[in-house]
Design a protein around this motif. Structure first.
Motif, PDB file in Angstrom:
ATOM      1  N   VAL A   1     -70.438  79.546  -1.041  1.00 54.16           N
ATOM      2  CA  VAL A   1     -70.682  81.437  -0.038  1.00 54.16           C
ATOM      3  C   VAL A   1     -72.133  81.804  -0.905  1.00 54.16           C
ATOM      4  O   VAL A   1     -73.061  82.623  -0.480  1.00 54.16           O
ATOM      5  N   LEU A   2     -71.830  81.638  -2.130  1.00 50.15           N
ATOM      6  CA  LEU A   2     -72.726  82.184  -3.400  1.00 50.15           C
ATOM      7  C   LEU A   2     -74.181  80.941  -3.597  1.00 50.15           C
ATOM      8  O   LEU A   2     -73.737  80.330  -3.276  1.00 50.15           O
ATOM      9  N   LEU A   3     -75.239  81.449  -4.134  1.00 54.00           N
ATOM     10  CA  LEU A   3     -75.938  80.209  -4.037  1.00 54.00           C
ATOM     11  C   LEU A   3     -75.606  79.914  -5.504  1.00 54.00           C
ATOM     12  O   LEU A   3     -75.876  81.604  -7.201  1.00 54.00           O
ATOM     13  N   PRO A   4     -75.540  79.505  -7.062  1.00 51.34           N
ATOM     14  CA  PRO A   4     -75.542  78.975  -8.415  1.00 51.34           C
ATOM     15  C   PRO A   4     -76.649  79.571  -8.906  1.00 51.34           C
ATOM     16  O   PRO A   4     -77.667  80.052  -8.811  1.00 51.34           O
ATOM     17  N   GLU A   5     -76.247  80.114  -9.823  1.00 51.02           N
ATOM     18  CA  GLU A   5     -76.558  81.012 -10.734  1.00 51.02           C
ATOM     19  C   GLU A   5     -78.230  80.731 -11.252  1.00 51.02           C
ATOM     20  O   GLU A   5     -77.890  78.961 -11.965  1.00 51.02           O
TER      21      GLU A   5
ATOM     22  N   GLU B   1     -69.228  75.731   9.107  1.00 55.40           N
ATOM     23  CA  GLU B   1     -70.858  75.922   8.594  1.00 55.40           C
ATOM     24  C   GLU B   1     -70.825  75.780   7.636  1.00 55.40           C
ATOM     25  O   GLU B   1     -72.183  75.550   7.140  1.00 55.40           O
ATOM     26  N   VAL B   2     -70.365  76.070   7.213  1.00 59.51           N
ATOM     27  CA  VAL B   2     -70.638  76.170   5.337  1.00 59.51           C
ATOM     28  C   VAL B   2     -69.974  75.788   4.313  1.00 59.51           C
ATOM     29  O   VAL B   2     -70.847  74.975   3.424  1.00 59.51           O
ATOM     30  N   VAL B   3     -68.736  74.727   4.783  1.00 55.33           N
ATOM     31  CA  VAL B   3     -68.919  73.563   4.101  1.00 55.33           C
ATOM     32  C   VAL B   3     -69.263  72.067   4.122  1.00 55.33           C
ATOM     33  O   VAL B   3     -69.535  71.569   2.904  1.00 55.33           O
ATOM     34  N   LEU B   4     -69.748  71.670   5.660  1.00 52.77           N
ATOM     35  CA  LEU B   4     -69.992  71.304   5.578  1.00 52.77           C
ATOM     36  C   LEU B   4     -71.525  70.936   5.838  1.00 52.77           C
ATOM     37  O   LEU B   4     -72.062  72.324   6.451  1.00 52.77           O
ATOM     38  N   LEU B   5     -72.277  70.114   5.547  1.00 52.82           N
ATOM     39  CA  LEU B   5     -73.889  70.516   5.662  1.00 52.82           C
ATOM     40  C   LEU B   5     -74.232  69.507   6.871  1.00 52.82           C
ATOM     41  O   LEU B   5     -73.426  69.521   7.796  1.00 52.82           O
ATOM     42  N   PRO B   6     -76.009  70.530   7.505  1.00 54.64           N
ATOM     43  CA  PRO B   6     -75.544  71.019   8.655  1.00 54.64           C
ATOM     44  C   PRO B   6     -76.089  69.147   9.150  1.00 54.64           C
ATOM     45  O   PRO B   6     -76.913  68.002   8.459  1.00 54.64           O
TER      46      PRO B   6
ATOM     47  N   GLY C   1     -77.992  80.797   5.012  1.00 53.80           N
ATOM     48  CA  GLY C   1     -77.000  81.027   6.505  1.00 53.80           C
ATOM     49  C   GLY C   1     -75.682  81.734   6.633  1.00 53.80           C
ATOM     50  O   GLY C   1     -74.827  82.162   7.936  1.00 53.80           O
ATOM     51  N   VAL C   2     -75.213  82.075   4.961  1.00 48.88           N
ATOM     52  CA  VAL C   2     -73.885  83.304   5.452  1.00 48.88           C
ATOM     53  C   VAL C   2     -74.801  84.861   5.710  1.00 48.88           C
ATOM     54  O   VAL C   2     -75.143  84.868   4.990  1.00 48.88           O
ATOM     55  N   ASP C   3     -73.408  85.302   6.412  1.00 45.82           N
ATOM     56  CA  ASP C   3     -73.496  86.392   6.877  1.00 45.82           C
ATOM     57  C   ASP C   3     -72.542  87.119   6.058  1.00 45.82           C
ATOM     58  O   ASP C   3     -71.348  86.712   6.053  1.00 45.82           O
ATOM     59  N   SER C   4     -73.239  88.117   5.922  1.00 41.28           N
ATOM     60  CA  SER C   4     -72.359  89.112   5.169  1.00 41.28           C
ATOM     61  C   SER C   4     -71.104  89.732   5.310  1.00 41.28           C
ATOM     62  O   SER C   4     -69.419  89.893   5.074  1.00 41.28           O
ATOM     63  N   ALA C   5     -70.734  90.132   6.975  1.00 44.70           N
ATOM     64  CA  ALA C   5     -69.783  90.275   7.349  1.00 44.70           C
ATOM     65  C   ALA C   5     -68.443  89.623   7.900  1.00 44.70           C
ATOM     66  O   ALA C   5     -67.160  89.750   7.622  1.00 44.70           O
TER      67      ALA C   5
END
Lengths: 202, 202
Positions: free
Chosen positions: B197-201, A195-200, B156-160
């Motif tokens: 997993v992080l947003l671009p600066e 889900e993170v590396v692919l687009l929804p 959408g990315v979960d911290s855990a």
């Protein structure tokens, strides 16, 4: 004696040998999964199989021969009874395999311990794991490249990186799962990776 | 004899014992990294240290005592000489540690093989690794939660999940690197993970 009779007479011992070979492989699988290749002895395997070490050595002349046969046997185990669900996506095939392997007793333990042991000095499994990783990275890179061509890979994500990382993530999750099976859900975590590396889905 | 003299006289044997303890730990580190805990014997460690097995057992009464001391020793090795670069980000600290560990001979080999062996039956390192993973997942979850609060985590990315996956990815990449050091760049791959997993600066 007809030709048919000769064949029947010969099939007996052949089938018996094949059965014993399989018994030894099953036993070695269990012993190496529980004690590692370095910690498990040929005597342990013979005891587990209920045969003598001499008999074992008749089938596998050395411990390293036995290791290579167990690795091949494990590959068959993980492939068999895990048929692809027809036209499934790459992601679904990965998740299906992860769930399938969790159900085969000892198969993930065996893989995890043998793979790590293969980095030790002069370990006979080293080439097997080195080549396995190369093959997996190449195969997954092709799958992610195909997804990229279909416009499904998130922009900025490199196919080769995604492939290498999927292999690494899967291995690492399995290790955490073996130590904390109630906390770690490998299949769910792999799904989240996709889900993170692919687009929804549009 | 003054108090000072007594102290000096005592310091001699104490310092010598400390030195010998360290020599044994260094030797055990090398032996376990090269042969695993299951494959390396106390005699191997004694040979490597150039002492008798009796002398070794005076310092570490059993092989499992030695293992636990080596694991602690490894933790110190990876922490020392790796000072944080002041106010650095979580991502930078991870990358710095990855690069640092690659430079300490045997430290990644030791970790990889002992960790996987710890899943085998009745292995004395099992609790150490189970707790290590719990602690790392908790610590990284706090770091990713903090990034989320700063609006830096991709929606959408979960911290855990990000924490568990970072630990798994790092471990898996290290294994691939040990088998193919010219192909795998652990630090670069971890950097790419943060970019995903992080947003671009802004």
């Amino acid at each position: 004696m007809t030709t048919k009779d000769t064949a029947s007479a010969k099939r007996g011992p052949y089938a018996k040998a094949k059965e014993k070979r399989r018994l030894i492989l099953d036993s070695a699988h269990a012993v190496f999964a529980a004690k590692g290749y370095l910690g498990g002895s040929l005597q342990d395997v013979a005891n587990q199989a209920g045969i003598s070490q001499t008999s074992l050595l008749h089938y596998f002349p050395s411990k390293s021969d036995l290791l290579m046969a167990v690795l091949e046997w494990r590959d068959e185990l993980t492939k068999s009874a895990n048929p692809s669900a027809g036209e499934e996506s790459f992601e679904d095939a990965v998740i299906r395999t992860a769930l399938h392997n969790e159900k085969i007793p000892g198969v993930i333990e065996l893989y995890t311990v043998l793979c790590a042991e293969s980095i030790t000095n002069a370990h006979p499994g080293r080439d097997y794991f080195t080549e396995r990783f190369e093959r997996l990275r190449e195969s997954y890179t092709r799958s992610f490249s195909a997804l990229a061509q279909e416009g499904k890979l998130r922009p900025g994500v490199d196919s080769a990186w995604a492939a290498m990382s999927l292999v690494a993530l899967w291995d690492g999750l399995q290790t955490q799962w073996l130590l904390a099976p109630d906390t770690i859900d490998v299949a769910k975590a792999l799904r989240a990776y996709f889900e993170v590396v692919l687009l929804p889905e549009a």
